[in-house]
Design an enzyme around this catalytic site. Structure first.
Site, short mmCIF file in Angstrom:
data_model
loop_
_atom_site.label_atom_id
_atom_site.label_comp_id
_atom_site.label_asym_id
_atom_site.label_seq_id
_atom_site.Cartn_x
_atom_site.Cartn_y
_atom_site.Cartn_z
N ASP A 163 0.89 -1.17 0.00
CA ASP A 163 0.00 0.00 0.00
C ASP A 163 0.92 1.21 0.00
O ASP A 163 1.39 1.63 1.05
CB ASP A 163 -0.90 -0.03 1.24
CG ASP A 163 -1.81 1.19 1.31
OD1 ASP A 163 -2.13 1.76 0.25
OD2 ASP A 163 -2.21 1.56 2.43
N GLU A 211 -0.78 -1.37 -4.99
CA GLU A 211 -2.01 -0.61 -5.26
C GLU A 211 -1.75 0.40 -6.36
O GLU A 211 -0.80 1.18 -6.30
CB GLU A 211 -2.49 0.10 -3.99
CG GLU A 211 -3.86 0.74 -4.17
CD GLU A 211 -4.44 1.25 -2.86
OE1 GLU A 211 -4.60 0.44 -1.92
OE2 GLU A 211 -4.74 2.45 -2.77
N ASP A 218 -3.49 -0.21 10.09
CA ASP A 218 -3.67 0.47 8.79
C ASP A 218 -2.85 -0.18 7.69
O ASP A 218 -2.82 0.31 6.57
CB ASP A 218 -3.40 1.97 8.89
CG ASP A 218 -1.97 2.26 9.26
OD1 ASP A 218 -1.23 1.31 9.53
OD2 ASP A 218 -1.62 3.44 9.28
#
Lengths: 195, 195
Positions: free
Chosen positions: B7, B68, B141
Site C-alpha cells: 500500500d 495498489e 492500517d
C-alpha cells in the site's frame, strides 16, 4: 563543481551535465536522453530509467543533482510517470550522498532568461550562450536538463531549495544538519534538549 | 507462492506478506508499515522507503509483488509521493526479477468482499476471515497491503494485470513473453516476422 540536471520522464528522461567554475563560469560537459520502451511493463521501464541515471551519476560524479519539480496539476496522462522518474533520480542521488535540489520550470526560465514565462526557443538560445556553444547539443530536447543544471548553478547564494541538503558536509555534520532540519520542522525555538 | 502486497505511501508504506497454498488456501506471514520522517528532505525519505521495501523483499523473497495502482486524480497533496513510493516498489521488484502486478483499490475490495465499494471495516473483517486471524494484525492500517496481496492471490486465473509479467519463466521464456507483449502492444496480428 559538477552539476547534473534532470528533466524527468518515463519515456524520455533528459540529463545535462555542466561544470560551474570560478566566477560562476559555466562549461558544457554532457547531454543525453535516457529512454524506456513504451511497450515494456512499467516496472521494467522504471528499471531502465533508474539504471540509466545511475550510469550517468557514476560516470560524472556530480557534486549536486538538480531535478525539475513535478506538479500534480500537470497533464494527468504522464504526470505519475514523470513523478516516478523524478523519484528515481532522487533515490539514485541519495544512495550516493549527492545533494538534491528541485527547481520549477519557472525558476529555471527565470534564472536563465530573466523571464519566468520565456518561450522554449528563448531558453535554448540562452543555454547556448551561457555554455558558449555554437549549436544546441543533441538531442535538442535535452535542453531542459541543461537548463535545470544551469539554474542550480546560477541560483541566489544561500537559497536552499526543497529537497536540497547542505553541501560538502562530513557525515557528522550532515547528521547535525538533519537534526537541525527536524528541529526547525517542528517549529521549536528551544535548545536541543527540546527535541 | 509468497505474495508481497504494497500500500504505497511516502510517510507510511504498508507491506503485507501472505502465502497462497494449494486450493488457494491463504496464510498470513507478515505485516508492517515502513515510515519516513516527514521533516527529512524528499530524497532521504524516498531512500528510507526504498531501503525498507528492499529489506522486506530480501527477507521474504516473494514470488510476486502486488502494488495498489495510483491514480492522478487522487488527493493532489500526496498523490505524487504515493506514485513515487509505488515506483520504488516496482523498481525493487524489477531489480530482483520478481513479477509485479498493479490492482486498484476497487479491484482489491471486489476480490475480497465481492463489493468494489465496501467500507474499510468490511475489508478488514474479510482479511481476518480469509487469513484465519483472531484480530487484525498491527499496525491495523497495513490491512490495505494485506488486501493487495490477497487480491492478487484470488484474481481470476490467467488475468494479466498491467505491469505484471508471466511468472515462473526461464530467462529465454521471459524474453519471448516480453517480445510477445511488445507485439501485442503494437496491435499486430501478423506472425513474429511482422515485428
Amino acid at each position: 563543481m559538477i552539476i547534473l540536471g534532470v528533466d524527468p520522464g518515463l519515456t524520455r528522461c533528459g540529463v545535462g551535465v555542466i561544470e560551474a567554475g570560478e566566477g560562476r563560469r559555466l562549461s558544457f560537459i554532457h547531454v543525453d536522453v535516457i529512454r524506456s520502451d513504451p511497450h515494456a511493463s512499467q516496472d521494467l521501464r522504471l528499471l531502465a530509467i533508474y539504471d540509466g541515471l545511475v550510469a550517468k551519476m557514476d560516470r560524472f560524479v556530480p557534486d549536486a543533482v538538480s531535478i525539475e519539480r513535478v506538479f500534480a496539476q500537470e497533464n494527468r496522462n504522464t504526470v505519475l510517470g514523470t513523478a516516478q522518474a523524478a523519484g528515481l533520480a532522487m533515490l539514485a542521488a541519495a544512495q550516493r550522498g549527492i545533494p538534491v535540489a528541485l527547481h520549477t520550470p519557472t525558476e529555471a526560465k527565470m534564472a536563465i532568461t530573466g523571464n519566468g514565462t520565456a518561450q522554449k526557443i528563448q531558453v535554448e538560445r540562452m543555454v547556448m550562450r551561457i555554455l558558449r556553444l555554437n549549436a544546441m547539443p543533441t538531442p535538442p530536447d535535452a535542453a531542459d536538463a541543461l537548463a535545470q543544471a544551469i539554474c542550480h548553478a546560477l541560483r541566489p547564494a544561500g537559497a536552499l531549495q526543497g529537497g536540497e541538503r547542505e553541501e560538502h558536509l562530513t557525515e557528522a555534520q550532515r547528521q547535525w544538519a538533519l537534526a537541525e532540519q527536524r528541529r526547525r520542522g517542528r517549529r521549536r525555538i528551544n535548545g536541543d534538549r527540546g527535541m
